[in-house]
Design an enzyme around this catalytic site. Sequence first.
Site, PDB file in Angstrom:
ATOM      1  CB  CYS A 128       1.646  -2.577   6.483  1.00 38.43           C
ATOM      2  SG  CYS A 128       0.937  -1.060   5.844  1.00 38.43           S
TER       3      CYS A 128
ATOM      4  CB  CYS B 155      13.869  -9.780  11.562  1.00 38.36           C
ATOM      5  SG  CYS B 155      14.632 -10.961  10.458  1.00 38.36           S
TER       6      CYS B 155
ATOM      7  CB  CYS C 118      -2.519  -2.748   3.375  1.00 36.15           C
ATOM      8  SG  CYS C 118      -0.869  -3.497   3.364  1.00 36.15           S
TER       9      CYS C 118
ATOM     10  CB  CYS D 117      -0.929   0.001   1.211  1.00 35.79           C
ATOM     11  SG  CYS D 117      -0.052   0.258   2.768  1.00 35.79           S
TER      12      CYS D 117
HETATM   13 ZN   LIG Z   1       0.675  -1.776   3.664  1.00 39.78          ZN
END
Ligand SMILES: [Zn+2]
Length: 164
Positions: A128, A151, A131, A82
């Site tokens: 994230c 990581c 998204c 995204c």
């Molecule tokens: Zn994303």
Amino acid sequence: MLTRRFFLTNGAIGLAAWFGSSRLFTVLGAEEALQVTHTDAEWRKLLTPDQYAVLRQSATERPFTSPLLNEHRPGVFACAGCDNSVFSSETKFESGTGWPSFWAPLNEQVIGTTRDTTLDMIRVEVHCSRCGGHLGHVFNDGPKVTGLRYCMNGVAMTFEPATT
Ligand SMILES: [Zn+2]
């Protein structure tokens, strides 16, 4: 954040039982709280097979395979799903693990974390926040700055060099 975390955890348990696997829990559990959502078919079209496997199915790329491992220019690493900016080159370090590693995200809002108990390990999964795409895991053996080691899967990110 507490509410969302609570939701993720509980969603994960239900979905894990349903699918007999917890691989999909982050994405599915977080769906309603996310700014960017697509159907599974849309994600398959939007992402390369490797990106899809990591971002949407929480796969882990083979170590030492990502070009971003040796990306040392100043700039920003963004979610490949995204375009959400998630890490800065300023916090990148050489962990020797074969995966791009950072000691902090760009800020606390850009990522979310969940408890991941797959593979008989207790790990903290990193995704994230926009998204829900799986990015990697965070461990507590990082450099002294924060003591954390994010990581990351290079394939789950894109790199935007800083403009001077
Ligand atoms: Zn994303």
